[in-house]
Design a protein around this motif. Structure first.
Motif, PDB file in Angstrom:
ATOM      1  N   ALA A 193      -6.478  -7.868 129.576  1.00 13.01           N
ATOM      2  CA  ALA A 193      -7.711  -7.265 129.054  1.00 13.01           C
ATOM      3  C   ALA A 193      -7.487  -5.784 128.768  1.00 13.01           C
ATOM      4  O   ALA A 193      -6.868  -5.081 129.566  1.00 13.01           O
ATOM      5  CB  ALA A 193      -8.829  -7.439 130.069  1.00 13.01           C
ATOM      6  N   PRO A 194      -7.976  -5.293 127.600  1.00 11.78           N
ATOM      7  CA  PRO A 194      -7.855  -3.860 127.321  1.00 11.78           C
ATOM      8  C   PRO A 194      -8.782  -3.088 128.270  1.00 11.78           C
ATOM      9  O   PRO A 194      -9.817  -3.618 128.679  1.00 11.78           O
ATOM     10  CB  PRO A 194      -8.333  -3.732 125.883  1.00 11.78           C
ATOM     11  CG  PRO A 194      -9.196  -4.914 125.631  1.00 11.78           C
ATOM     12  CD  PRO A 194      -8.718  -6.008 126.551  1.00 11.78           C
ATOM     13  N   ARG A 253     -15.954  -4.691 133.514  1.00 10.76           N
ATOM     14  CA  ARG A 253     -15.346  -4.884 132.198  1.00 10.76           C
ATOM     15  C   ARG A 253     -14.575  -3.662 131.700  1.00 10.76           C
ATOM     16  O   ARG A 253     -13.494  -3.785 131.105  1.00 10.76           O
ATOM     17  CB  ARG A 253     -16.509  -5.194 131.226  1.00 10.76           C
ATOM     18  CG  ARG A 253     -16.139  -5.308 129.784  1.00 10.76           C
ATOM     19  CD  ARG A 253     -15.553  -6.668 129.524  1.00 10.76           C
ATOM     20  NE  ARG A 253     -15.104  -6.771 128.156  1.00 10.76           N
ATOM     21  CZ  ARG A 253     -15.883  -7.058 127.125  1.00 10.76           C
ATOM     22  NH1 ARG A 253     -17.170  -7.276 127.314  1.00 10.76           N
ATOM     23  NH2 ARG A 253     -15.392  -7.141 125.914  1.00 10.76           N
ATOM     24  N   LEU A 254     -15.123  -2.464 131.961  1.00 13.10           N
ATOM     25  CA  LEU A 254     -14.479  -1.244 131.464  1.00 13.10           C
ATOM     26  C   LEU A 254     -13.112  -1.016 132.091  1.00 13.10           C
ATOM     27  O   LEU A 254     -12.248  -0.371 131.519  1.00 13.10           O
ATOM     28  CB  LEU A 254     -15.365  -0.017 131.699  1.00 13.10           C
ATOM     29  CG  LEU A 254     -16.172   0.407 130.471  1.00 13.10           C
ATOM     30  CD1 LEU A 254     -17.291  -0.556 130.222  1.00 13.10           C
ATOM     31  CD2 LEU A 254     -16.642   1.822 130.566  1.00 13.10           C
ATOM     32  N   ALA A 255     -12.946  -1.557 133.306  1.00 14.16           N
ATOM     33  CA  ALA A 255     -11.656  -1.381 133.988  1.00 14.16           C
ATOM     34  C   ALA A 255     -10.812  -2.643 133.886  1.00 14.16           C
ATOM     35  O   ALA A 255      -9.852  -2.820 134.624  1.00 14.16           O
ATOM     36  CB  ALA A 255     -11.899  -1.003 135.442  1.00 14.16           C
ATOM     37  N   GLY A 315     -14.262  -8.130 121.804  1.00 11.32           N
ATOM     38  CA  GLY A 315     -13.527  -7.668 122.978  1.00 11.32           C
ATOM     39  C   GLY A 315     -12.418  -6.658 122.718  1.00 11.32           C
ATOM     40  O   GLY A 315     -11.680  -6.317 123.629  1.00 11.32           O
ATOM     41  N   ASP A 316     -12.288  -6.209 121.460  1.00  8.84           N
ATOM     42  CA  ASP A 316     -11.288  -5.171 121.199  1.00  8.84           C
ATOM     43  C   ASP A 316     -11.877  -3.801 121.542  1.00  8.84           C
ATOM     44  O   ASP A 316     -13.094  -3.637 121.594  1.00  8.84           O
ATOM     45  CB  ASP A 316     -10.863  -5.176 119.728  1.00  8.84           C
ATOM     46  CG  ASP A 316     -10.144  -6.468 119.364  1.00  8.84           C
ATOM     47  OD1 ASP A 316      -9.341  -6.926 120.201  1.00  8.84           O
ATOM     48  OD2 ASP A 316     -10.410  -7.002 118.276  1.00  8.84           O
ATOM     49  N   VAL A 331     -14.136   4.727 123.237  1.00  5.85           N
ATOM     50  CA  VAL A 331     -13.235   4.819 124.392  1.00  5.85           C
ATOM     51  C   VAL A 331     -12.972   6.297 124.722  1.00  5.85           C
ATOM     52  O   VAL A 331     -13.017   6.709 125.877  1.00  5.85           O
ATOM     53  CB  VAL A 331     -11.908   4.082 124.107  1.00  5.85           C
ATOM     54  CG1 VAL A 331     -10.872   4.406 125.173  1.00  5.85           C
ATOM     55  CG2 VAL A 331     -12.151   2.586 124.035  1.00  5.85           C
ATOM     56  N   ALA A 332     -12.743   7.095 123.667  1.00  4.14           N
ATOM     57  CA  ALA A 332     -12.395   8.505 123.876  1.00  4.14           C
ATOM     58  C   ALA A 332     -13.495   9.242 124.639  1.00  4.14           C
ATOM     59  O   ALA A 332     -13.220   9.951 125.603  1.00  4.14           O
ATOM     60  CB  ALA A 332     -12.124   9.180 122.532  1.00  4.14           C
ATOM     61  N   TYR A 333     -14.754   9.052 124.239  1.00  7.24           N
ATOM     62  CA  TYR A 333     -15.774   9.843 124.934  1.00  7.24           C
ATOM     63  C   TYR A 333     -16.125   9.260 126.294  1.00  7.24           C
ATOM     64  O   TYR A 333     -16.490   9.983 127.220  1.00  7.24           O
ATOM     65  CB  TYR A 333     -17.009  10.093 124.049  1.00  7.24           C
ATOM     66  CG  TYR A 333     -18.045   8.996 123.970  1.00  7.24           C
ATOM     67  CD1 TYR A 333     -18.984   8.834 124.989  1.00  7.24           C
ATOM     68  CD2 TYR A 333     -18.123   8.153 122.873  1.00  7.24           C
ATOM     69  CE1 TYR A 333     -19.951   7.841 124.912  1.00  7.24           C
ATOM     70  CE2 TYR A 333     -19.076   7.172 122.784  1.00  7.24           C
ATOM     71  CZ  TYR A 333     -19.991   7.012 123.806  1.00  7.24           C
ATOM     72  OH  TYR A 333     -20.936   6.044 123.726  1.00  7.24           O
TER      73      TYR A 333
END
Ligand SMILES: [Zn+2]
Length: 319
Positions: free
Chosen positions: A82-83, A68-70, A12-13, A19-21
């Protein structure tokens, strides 16, 4: 074998290079680039799915829309601490681009989105379509409410948009591009741009530091909230936790915008080379360059006539 979500490790990290792309892809989509083009860009940069395959358009799209991405759970509720890869607001904006529709506005790039404002009322002009042609136009008041548009100026916030100005997108973009390129050719312009760019980079650095501080503040608040305390104290902590999260989201949104500009590769050379660069540069780069050069472009009312000069209608505010 469990399959991880792009952007995250199995535990989950965040995976920074993914993340950048994923963020860049989001920016490009929100800037109006076509999904097919964004998918091509992702693959051309060498990025692959977590299963090791080239990205396909629908897969990339579905991935970016995963709660999850948000930092949200399946019900769309924020998961504590959550990151996040993109903000919930950005995900909503992506959803609004609705996948199946073939709206011409969605299929066109509007590089001046966000920089063009109405010369009459100062509201931001919105990308639109009329009589088979792309246009930028001042929104009507009811649209402005439903779009939740940012107001361009103090006056706009008071009076609402006038809805009376619009301009053919190609004509406006070409005229602004001409001016932006001409500005680049002036003595000292390159140096000025470089120094602007240096300022932007410095601010990116400051924002990154600030975001780290905000994140550790959120963590401290989380830890405090896990202890027992009177309800009143808990309420106070919860509201400052909410405010801190919002501060973090705002900072990240601004950071992503500035990172685009910081990444701008400035064209050099003579007129022809600059124009050649302009013609093939991706929307995000053109936007970054225009936004680095100009603060705003005001569009005034059109004059009737056979060959109206677009330059008579526009007024560029340089940085
Ligand atoms: Zn207006």
């Amino acid at each position: 074998m469990p399959v991880r979500t792009a952007g995250f490790t199995l535990s989950g990290d965040l995976v920074p290079e993914e993340v950048a792309y994923l963020r860049e892809a989001t920016s490009r989509l929100l800037a109006g680039e076509r999904r097919a083009d964004v998918t091509r860009w992702v693959n051309a940069e060498g990025h692959r799915t977590t299963a090791g395959n080239p990205w396909r358009e629908e897969v990339l799209w579905r991935t970016l829309l995963r709660p999850r991405l948000a930092g949200l759970d399946a019900d769309g509720q924020p998961i504590d601490g959550a990151p996040i890869v993109i903000t919930p607001e950005e995900q909503e904006q992506l959803k609004a681009l609705s996948p199946g529709r073939t709206d011409p506005v969605e299929n066109r790039e509007y590089p001046l989105g966000g920089a063009a404002v109405c010369g009459k009322c100062d509201w931001e002009l919105i990308p639109s379509w009329a009589a088979g042609k792309p246009i930028y136009r001042c929104p009507s008041e009811s649209q402005a409410d439903s779009l939740d548009l940012p107001t361009a100026g103090e006056d706009a916030a008071r009076s609402g948009p006038c809805g009376s100005i619009s301009m053919n997108a190609v004509m406006l973009e070409d005229a602004v591009a001409e001016l932006a390129l001409a500005e680049l050719l002036r003595p000292g312009a390159q140096e000025r741009l470089e120094s602007l760019l240096a300022d932007v980079k410095a601010e990116v650095g400051r924002l990154k530091k600030g975001i780290k501080q905000i994140e550790s503040r959120v963590k401290r608040l989380d830890a405090m909230l896990r202890t027992s305390m009177p309800d009143e104290a808990r309420e106070g902590l919860l509201s400052s936790q909410k405010a801190t999260r919002k501060e973090g989201r705002d900072a990240r949104t601004r950071l992503r915008f500035l990172e685009h500009i910081a990444d701008a590769s400035l064209p050099t050379g003579d007129v022809d080379e600059l124009i050649a660069w302009w013609k093939k540069a991706p929307t995000a780069s053109k936007r970054a360059l225009i936004l680095l050069e100009i603060a705003k472009v005001r569009v005034g009312p059109g004059r009737r006539g056979r060959n109206p000069d677009p330059h008579e209608r526009i007024d560029v505010e340089w940085r």
